[in-house]
Each structure stands twice: as C-alpha cells, then as structure tokens.
Design an enzyme around this catalytic site. Structure first.
Site, PDB file in Angstrom:
ATOM      1  N   GLU A   1       0.830  -1.211   0.000  1.00 43.42           N
ATOM      2  CA  GLU A   1       0.000   0.000   0.000  1.00 43.42           C
ATOM      3  C   GLU A   1       0.863   1.259   0.000  1.00 43.42           C
ATOM      4  O   GLU A   1       2.083   1.202   0.149  1.00 43.42           O
ATOM      5  CB  GLU A   1      -0.898   0.032   1.256  1.00 43.42           C
TER       6      GLU A   1
ATOM      7  N   ARG B   1      -7.297   1.529  13.390  1.00 41.99           N
ATOM      8  CA  ARG B   1      -5.972   1.898  12.905  1.00 41.99           C
ATOM      9  C   ARG B   1      -6.129   2.961  11.826  1.00 41.99           C
ATOM     10  O   ARG B   1      -7.215   3.184  11.306  1.00 41.99           O
ATOM     11  CB  ARG B   1      -5.218   0.692  12.330  1.00 41.99           C
TER      12      ARG B   1
ATOM     13  N   ASN C   1      -5.651   4.440   8.030  1.00 40.66           N
ATOM     14  CA  ASN C   1      -5.675   3.829   6.703  1.00 40.66           C
ATOM     15  C   ASN C   1      -5.129   4.843   5.693  1.00 40.66           C
ATOM     16  O   ASN C   1      -4.056   5.381   5.892  1.00 40.66           O
ATOM     17  CB  ASN C   1      -7.091   3.351   6.354  1.00 40.66           C
TER      18      ASN C   1
ATOM     19  N   ASN D   1     -10.581   5.509   1.277  1.00 40.02           N
ATOM     20  CA  ASN D   1      -9.450   5.368   0.361  1.00 40.02           C
ATOM     21  C   ASN D   1      -9.498   6.445  -0.709  1.00 40.02           C
ATOM     22  O   ASN D   1     -10.423   7.246  -0.757  1.00 40.02           O
ATOM     23  CB  ASN D   1      -9.457   3.977  -0.294  1.00 40.02           C
TER      24      ASN D   1
ATOM     25  N   ASP E   1      -9.670   1.611  -4.524  1.00 43.75           N
ATOM     26  CA  ASP E   1      -8.627   1.676  -3.494  1.00 43.75           C
ATOM     27  C   ASP E   1      -7.809   2.943  -3.721  1.00 43.75           C
ATOM     28  O   ASP E   1      -8.371   3.972  -4.066  1.00 43.75           O
ATOM     29  CB  ASP E   1      -7.793   0.400  -3.506  1.00 43.75           C
TER      30      ASP E   1
END
Length: 289
Positions: free
Chosen positions: A12, A96, A98, A146, A195
């Site tokens: 990523e 968390r 991202n 995203n 994404d």
C-alpha cells in the site's frame, strides 16, 4: 512493465521521493516500509520495520519521510533508520489509520478504520496542519476510506471501499462538506472496490481497483478513459513518479486470498512499474513549522 517480485500481505501507500529519486511503499500488515532507487531497480529494496502498522508515507524536504502508523506520526530518517515519534493521533482502541495524503494547500489528511469490524464501527477522517494541530473532518461516518485524490483545491475524491463507492466531495474554507457529496463512481454491482489513486496533469484519476485486477483511469467528469490490466487480483494503490513523473508504480496484496487464488495469480503481492505517455501531478510536500 517492470515487476518487482514480492509476496506482500498488504502492499500500500506508494510515493515517489523526489529528493532521493526513489520509490517507497508499505506492507501494512507486516509493518514494513520499502525503498527502491529508480536508477537501480534490479537491486533488492531496502526495508525499514515498525512496531505498529504503517499506512501513509509523506515526503519531507530534509530527505526523511513522515509515517502515519496506527495511532502515531513518526519521522523516519531513510539513511540512518532512526525513528522519531512526533505526535500521537486520536485513534480509538480497535481502530488503525488507513489511507490519506497531502492536499493542494499542504495539509496532511488521514483516515481511520476498525481493524476487524469496519461495517459495524465506521471510521473517521482527520487533517493535520503544519504545527501538528489535528482537526476532525468526518467522525464515524465512513467504513474504509481510500483514494484521497484532490481534483481541485475545493474538490476531493474519497472512496468507501466497503460500500464500493467513490464520492466527489466539496471542500471549502477548511471544511469537508460530506453532506454535499455525490457518487463519482459505483462498483457495488461488481466484486471490485476502489482503493488508492493518483492524478495526472490533465486531471484524470488513476485508481487501483481491489478484486478487479486493474488500474482504471477516469476523466474528471467520471467517464472511463482506459483500464490497465494486471496479473494480480488485488491491486491496492498507485502513484506517479520517476525523473519525468511519467512512471506509475502499483502495489498489490495477498490479504484474504485463498490457495486457489494465489495459484491463479502467483504475482500477487508484487510491485508493478509502468511507463506512461502522461505525466503525473506532483504531490505537495508536507512542511512542518
């Protein structure tokens, strides 16, 4: 196409580090950051390891990078490997960080997501200014945020990968107007999900599409320009870079794939580097006061 063989669980957050003329990306699950010089792509990438899951990399003007990791912002010296904690982030237990990025006015954005139940526990979106002040832009209203592509200074594309929707969201006077969002693209009738993405100098959006094996290019109007097919099931993000900013680096993942899928797509988790005819739009550097 250059293929950098790997078996990352969740590749990523790729960026181009202009000062170092190198590519950087993460494996979030395995808590690793990789760096590969553009001029020597045959060598093995160098690796930096973290104690928390990193999800965003931001270039710094001093040759370092900032790393957003789970609930911390860390400065990483790429030469020495020294990691310095800069601040903690308002990330609740079980969540968390991202995706995110630096917008045209130089502010740093990041999102949060629940690590195991994002449908039940939606995440949030925050912005950090140059003095490391943190402001919430969206609280508990997005499941897996995203893309974060700023088409203009007042318009950002943000996807909810869980809902398989990409939104066009106004941003005025420092406020993300989530209530005025419109659907830019809808993949909810397919297996694919939007994404990470990047923008070229013509304002076209290049978006890695999970479970679709492609990077799709859109006009700013939302019309599809082209698809770049990849030999992996789960492309996860992309960025422009290279000496002329005409290369596109694409990450991929093996997370959630079964043995049959991995056999069908043995390059899953690898990195792909394409040279395109179009130049990418450079991402601003986040400069702390």
């Amino acid at each position: 196409m250059t293929i950098i063989n790997s078996s990352m669980t969740l590749g990523e957050a790729p960026i181009w580090h202009n000062q170092r003329q190198s590519w950087l990306w993460l494996d979030i699950i395995n808590k690793q950051l990789f760096e590969l010089p553009h001029h020597d792509r045959e060598q093995q990438p160098s690796v930096h390891r973290f104690s928390l899951m990193p999800s965003i990399i931001v270039e710094q003007p001093n040759g370092c990078v900032l790393v957003i990791a789970q609930y911390q912002m860390i400065e990483l010296d790429l030469e020495s490997g020294l990691q310095t904690l800069l601040c903690t982030l308002p990330v609740p237990e079980g969540f968390r960080t991202n995706d995110g990025g630096v917008c045209d006015n130089g502010l740093l954005w990041f999102s949060t997501m629940h690590k195991t139940s994002p449908l039940k526990f939606p995440g949030s979106i925050y912005v950090i200014d140059q003095r490391l002040n943190i402001k919430c832009q969206l609280l508990n209203q997005i499941h897996i945020a995203n893309t974060f592509c700023w088409v203009t200074v007042n318009r950002v594309l943000i996807s909810d990968s869980l809902l398989q929707l990409m939104y066009d969201v106004p941003y005025h006077n420092g406020v993300l107007e989530w209530h005025n969002k419109i659907v830019f693209d809808d993949l909810s009738s397919t297996n694919a999900a939007h994404d990470g993405g990047a923008i070229d100098v013509f304002g076209q959006i290049w978006n890695a599409q999970w479970a679709a094996g492609r990077v799709r290019c859109y006009q700013a109007s939302g019309a599809v320009v082209t698809d770049v097919s990849l030999p992996v099931l789960q492309p996860s993000s992309c960025c422009f870079g290279g000496p002329e900013n005409k290369h596109l680096l694409i990450t991929s993942a093996t997370e959630g794939m079964n043995a049959r899928q991995i056999k069908q797509f043995p390059l899953s988790g690898s990195i792909f580097l394409l040279e395109l005819d179009v130049e990418g739009r450079s991402i601003p550097i986040f400069e702390m006061d």
